[in-house]
Each structure stands twice: as structure tokens, then as C-alpha cells.
Write a protein that holds these residues in place. Sequence first.
Motif, PDB file in Angstrom:
ATOM      1  N   GLN A 176      11.463 -14.043 -16.809  1.00 20.66           N
ATOM      2  CA  GLN A 176      10.796 -13.299 -17.874  1.00 20.66           C
ATOM      3  C   GLN A 176      11.701 -12.179 -18.393  1.00 20.66           C
ATOM      4  N   PRO A 177      11.464 -11.715 -19.614  1.00 19.72           N
ATOM      5  CA  PRO A 177      12.350 -10.706 -20.217  1.00 19.72           C
ATOM      6  C   PRO A 177      12.028  -9.296 -19.743  1.00 19.72           C
ATOM      7  N   ALA A 178      12.811  -8.354 -20.209  1.00 17.50           N
ATOM      8  CA  ALA A 178      12.738  -6.975 -19.714  1.00 17.50           C
ATOM      9  C   ALA A 178      11.452  -6.259 -20.091  1.00 17.50           C
ATOM     10  N   ASP A 179      10.744  -6.718 -21.129  1.00 24.52           N
ATOM     11  CA  ASP A 179       9.471  -6.079 -21.449  1.00 24.52           C
ATOM     12  C   ASP A 179       8.325  -6.658 -20.620  1.00 24.52           C
ATOM     13  N   HIS A 180       8.666  -7.548 -19.659  1.00 24.09           N
ATOM     14  CA  HIS A 180       7.723  -8.020 -18.642  1.00 24.09           C
ATOM     15  C   HIS A 180       8.281  -7.609 -17.275  1.00 24.09           C
ATOM     16  N   PRO A 181       8.464  -6.300 -17.056  1.00 29.32           N
ATOM     17  CA  PRO A 181       9.174  -5.839 -15.857  1.00 29.32           C
ATOM     18  C   PRO A 181       8.404  -6.172 -14.580  1.00 29.32           C
ATOM     19  N   ILE A 182       9.155  -6.314 -13.502  1.00 33.06           N
ATOM     20  CA  ILE A 182       8.576  -6.597 -12.194  1.00 33.06           C
ATOM     21  C   ILE A 182       8.684  -5.328 -11.356  1.00 33.06           C
ATOM     22  N   ASN A 183       7.564  -4.819 -10.926  1.00 29.53           N
ATOM     23  CA  ASN A 183       7.549  -3.682 -10.009  1.00 29.53           C
ATOM     24  C   ASN A 183       8.219  -4.123  -8.711  1.00 29.53           C
ATOM     25  N   ILE A 184       9.263  -3.444  -8.307  1.00 31.24           N
ATOM     26  CA  ILE A 184      10.028  -3.859  -7.129  1.00 31.24           C
ATOM     27  C   ILE A 184       9.166  -3.868  -5.869  1.00 31.24           C
ATOM     28  N   GLY A 221       4.606 -10.002  -9.266  1.00 23.74           N
ATOM     29  CA  GLY A 221       4.664  -9.896 -10.725  1.00 23.74           C
ATOM     30  C   GLY A 221       5.672 -10.819 -11.369  1.00 23.74           C
ATOM     31  N   GLU A 222       6.502 -11.478 -10.567  1.00 22.22           N
ATOM     32  CA  GLU A 222       7.472 -12.446 -11.114  1.00 22.22           C
ATOM     33  C   GLU A 222       6.775 -13.795 -11.249  1.00 22.22           C
ATOM     34  N   TYR A 223       6.491 -14.189 -12.467  1.00 22.55           N
ATOM     35  CA  TYR A 223       5.714 -15.414 -12.668  1.00 22.55           C
ATOM     36  C   TYR A 223       6.462 -16.494 -13.444  1.00 22.55           C
ATOM     37  N   LEU A 224       7.300 -16.116 -14.401  1.00 25.24           N
ATOM     38  CA  LEU A 224       7.973 -17.111 -15.236  1.00 25.24           C
ATOM     39  C   LEU A 224       9.296 -17.520 -14.601  1.00 25.24           C
ATOM     40  N   LYS A 225       9.459 -18.820 -14.427  1.00 21.22           N
ATOM     41  CA  LYS A 225      10.727 -19.320 -13.908  1.00 21.22           C
ATOM     42  C   LYS A 225      11.114 -20.560 -14.703  1.00 21.22           C
ATOM     43  N   LYS A 284      -8.860   1.251   7.379  1.00 22.31           N
ATOM     44  CA  LYS A 284      -8.780   1.032   8.821  1.00 22.31           C
ATOM     45  C   LYS A 284      -7.464   1.615   9.345  1.00 22.31           C
ATOM     46  N   PRO A 285      -7.397   1.861  10.652  1.00 18.52           N
ATOM     47  CA  PRO A 285      -6.143   2.393  11.203  1.00 18.52           C
ATOM     48  C   PRO A 285      -4.946   1.513  10.886  1.00 18.52           C
ATOM     49  N   LYS A 286      -3.860   2.141  10.482  1.00 19.88           N
ATOM     50  CA  LYS A 286      -2.566   1.503  10.201  1.00 19.88           C
ATOM     51  C   LYS A 286      -2.588   0.549   9.001  1.00 19.88           C
ATOM     52  N   LYS A 287      -3.667   0.564   8.222  1.00 24.79           N
ATOM     53  CA  LYS A 287      -3.734  -0.309   7.052  1.00 24.79           C
ATOM     54  C   LYS A 287      -3.141   0.340   5.798  1.00 24.79           C
ATOM     55  N   GLU A 288      -2.551   1.511   5.968  1.00 24.32           N
ATOM     56  CA  GLU A 288      -1.913   2.167   4.830  1.00 24.32           C
ATOM     57  C   GLU A 288      -0.445   1.786   4.693  1.00 24.32           C
ATOM     58  N   GLU A 289       0.057   0.940   5.592  1.00 26.78           N
ATOM     59  CA  GLU A 289       1.502   0.665   5.608  1.00 26.78           C
ATOM     60  C   GLU A 289       2.003   0.070   4.296  1.00 26.78           C
ATOM     61  N   SER A 290       1.261  -0.873   3.711  1.00 30.53           N
ATOM     62  CA  SER A 290       1.705  -1.448   2.442  1.00 30.53           C
ATOM     63  C   SER A 290       1.674  -0.411   1.323  1.00 30.53           C
ATOM     64  N   LEU A 291       0.738   0.520   1.389  1.00 32.99           N
ATOM     65  CA  LEU A 291       0.658   1.576   0.384  1.00 32.99           C
ATOM     66  C   LEU A 291       1.802   2.570   0.535  1.00 32.99           C
ATOM     67  N   LEU A 292       2.251   2.779   1.756  1.00 34.85           N
ATOM     68  CA  LEU A 292       3.421   3.634   1.956  1.00 34.85           C
ATOM     69  C   LEU A 292       4.674   2.990   1.362  1.00 34.85           C
ATOM     70  N   ARG A 293       4.617   1.677   1.172  1.00 37.29           N
ATOM     71  CA  ARG A 293       5.702   0.947   0.484  1.00 37.29           C
ATOM     72  C   ARG A 293       5.362   0.749  -0.997  1.00 37.29           C
ATOM     73  N   PHE A 294       4.314   1.437  -1.457  1.00 37.38           N
ATOM     74  CA  PHE A 294       3.916   1.481  -2.882  1.00 37.38           C
ATOM     75  C   PHE A 294       3.431   0.136  -3.426  1.00 37.38           C
ATOM     76  N   HIS A 295       2.895  -0.728  -2.568  1.00 38.13           N
ATOM     77  CA  HIS A 295       2.266  -1.936  -3.092  1.00 38.13           C
ATOM     78  C   HIS A 295       0.933  -1.539  -3.718  1.00 38.13           C
ATOM     79  N   PRO A 296       0.643  -2.008  -4.965  1.00 41.23           N
ATOM     80  CA  PRO A 296      -0.493  -1.466  -5.715  1.00 41.23           C
ATOM     81  C   PRO A 296      -1.848  -2.135  -5.464  1.00 41.23           C
ATOM     82  N   TRP A 297      -1.959  -2.964  -4.435  1.00 41.26           N
ATOM     83  CA  TRP A 297      -3.233  -3.607  -4.134  1.00 41.26           C
ATOM     84  C   TRP A 297      -3.743  -3.188  -2.764  1.00 41.26           C
ATOM     85  N   GLU A 352       1.029  -4.479 -13.329  1.00 40.16           N
ATOM     86  CA  GLU A 352       1.663  -3.753 -12.234  1.00 40.16           C
ATOM     87  C   GLU A 352       3.092  -3.349 -12.551  1.00 40.16           C
ATOM     88  N   GLY A 353       3.769  -4.119 -13.405  1.00 36.69           N
ATOM     89  CA  GLY A 353       5.146  -3.801 -13.774  1.00 36.69           C
ATOM     90  C   GLY A 353       5.279  -2.482 -14.504  1.00 36.69           C
TER      91      GLY A 353
END
Length: 395
Positions: free
Chosen positions: A371-379, A384-388, A9-22, A108-109
Motif C-alpha cells: 500500500q502507498p504512503a497515505d495508507h501508513p502502517i503503525n509500526i 494494518g498491512e493489508y495490500l500485497k 487483569k494483572p500483566k495484561k498491559e504489556e501489549s499497551l506498553l508496546r503501544f498496540h492500539p487494541w 490505526e496508521g
Amino acid sequence: MNYKKIILKPKKEESLLRFHPWIFSGAVQRKDDNLTEGEVVAVYTNSNEFIAVGHYQIGSIEVRVLSFEEEKIDSRFWQKRLSAALELRKSIGLISPTNNSYRLIHGEGDSLPGLIVDVYAGTAVIQSHSVGMHESRMAICDAMREVMGDSLQNIYYKSETTLPFKADLGAENGYLFGGTNVEEVAEENGLKFYPDWVKGQKTGFFVDQRDNRSLLEKYATGRSVLNMFCYTGGFSFYALRGDAKLVHSVDSSSKAIMLTDKNVELNFPGDKRHEAFAEDAFKYLANINKGDYDLIILDPPAFAKHRGAIRNALQGYKRLNAVAFDKVAKGGIVFTFSCSQVISKDAFRLAVFSAAAQSGRSVRILHQLTQPADHPINIYHPEGEYLKGLVLYVE
């Protein structure tokens, strides 16, 4: 590249321009006919400009983005992604003679949404969380063999319980490559363990607690340690190496307790400091005396797997931590965790704060854990940040 198209839809690409993967279904204006769940699709803006390529799926998330470049998803693509992930783990010194267990792909990480790969010595365990990754499993297997070479003797596929149940894929767990009755002895920071990828939870061991187990080892000296929800005993054998006075492991699963005992015996044969109990965690905590333990670990399974369960989950965390605060000895330490992705850090901390206030004891935060470095979080994908976790000093 000749993939079926999805138009936004129009203007629905904005999150993708910020590289969100969903890409959510509400953002889609139209799509080609006869799309099959799991197939690769090309996504275009409303003005017909290419923006992403990814796996199509049925549900609120309609596309999981594999690439923001106009590229073919083929063997070269899988090898490129896997090579980049492996290089990251090598570059941070994670893979070593004393550590051969690690997460190779963290969804996604690692820019592969819907895919998890854990490595235990010579065996890799693949979990698919999307139909697209399930359909690509043999291509992923072949790419892993190409990238990892002779270091990889077995690849086990374990996705029966992680795939969308509505897809009705009839997926079965089993080896895609290698043996049928493999028992690996994996190593983490110089400690050995048996990962049980066939019958155990997740991929067979919780590699995401590696750094937090190392921290616990430093606090265990001379303490009486209680490891609740111990699963296969990871925190327990670290506490023993940290020269704890005694270590008690508790889990409701008798199979988990058997594997805990097996792992402890592997590292500390005949050590009388350790004892394991197959009991309900809340009942066990309720029946101990105040001051029996001066270090308690609370690492429960996810209390909330979807947003509708958040309220009850937070009450569960509050109740669990309140009992621990009440029972731990003066000057004791509590390691407490949540692995529920839908529970935010702030919400978890508020639940623990409420438990501390209920106990009436003075509680201080020593560490805030993740979470440790082998569970990276895509900025670009903070979900993707789940463990606290928190390390708390209780007066």
C-alpha cells in the motif's frame, strides 16, 4: 478527564506498553457499570495506573485506543490528529496540482482506529468502522473543516455497511456538510476520474493502488492489457497513458463498467484501444485464447474478510492465478494482488507459487508491492498491512 474506567487483569498491559492500539475483552478484569458502546473510557492497569484512553465497544476488541496520554477527547484532540495526518501527506509531496485524491486518515496508521477518510478534490468521504467513530462523526466533521479550510466543500458520510451490524445504529449515508448532488472530477498523477462515493464500493475509488498503477504504466508500452476486476478502470487509463496497444477492462458489475468507460473517455476521448466487458472474471479468463494478452492485472475484491474464510480464499487466489499463468503470452507480465487483511504476504505468495507450479511455466518475481504512503502502517500495529502484490514475468 472524567471517563468511566476499565481495569485490566494483572500483566495484561504489556501489549499497551508496546503501544498496540487494541485491548481485547480477555484482558479486562472489571469495568464501570452502564458502559455504552462507543463512549470514551479510561483504561488502568491492575495496580490502578493510567495507561490509555479509547472507545469502548462490544466484542473481542473491547477498547480501541485513541491516546496513551491522559487527555480529553475533544475538538482540540480531533484537530491535532487531523492536522498531523494532513501534514504527513503534505510533507511527502502527495498533495499537488496534479494529485488531489488521497487517504487522509487510515485508521490505526494515523492513530485513529476505526476511522477512514478519503479526499477527492473538494470532497472528503468518511467511513466509520466502530461505534465510537460513528458517535464522533460530527466532531470529526467540524475538526476537518477547521483543519482543511476552504479546500473542503463537501463531507460525505458513508458507513451503512461498515459499522458493526449488531450495534443496530440505523446509520444512513449522506452529507454532513455541503451539497447533495455533487459530482467531483478528481485527479491522480495527472489523470482524471469520477469517484462514486454515493453508489460505488468503499469510498468511491481505490486510492491505495496509486503507486502500483504508476508502475503498471511503465510496463504497458506496446502490450495488450487485460484489467480484471477493473472496478472503475484505474489500471486501464494508466495503461492507455503508458501507450498500451489495447486495453480490455472486465468487471461483473455493469455499473462499474459504465464508470470505467466514463473515466476512460474523460482522459482519452474516442480512443478505440479500450473496450470494457461486464462479465464474470473466471468465465472471461477461461474463454480467452492463450497469448491474447501479454499483460494481465488481477485485482480482485477481498476473498477473505475473516479468518474462517482463509482456506477458501487461498484456493481462490491459486485458481485465479493459475488461469492467468496459463493464458498470458510468452514473455508476458502478471500484476496480481490480494487486499484481504487476514491473508499474510507469505500465504499469498505461496498461493501464487502453487499456481505457477501448476501451470508448469517459468515465473519470476519482478516487484513486491504494498500500500502507498497515505495508507501508513503503525509500526506497533502490523495488522494494518493489508495490500500485497507481485509483478511476475512469465516465460
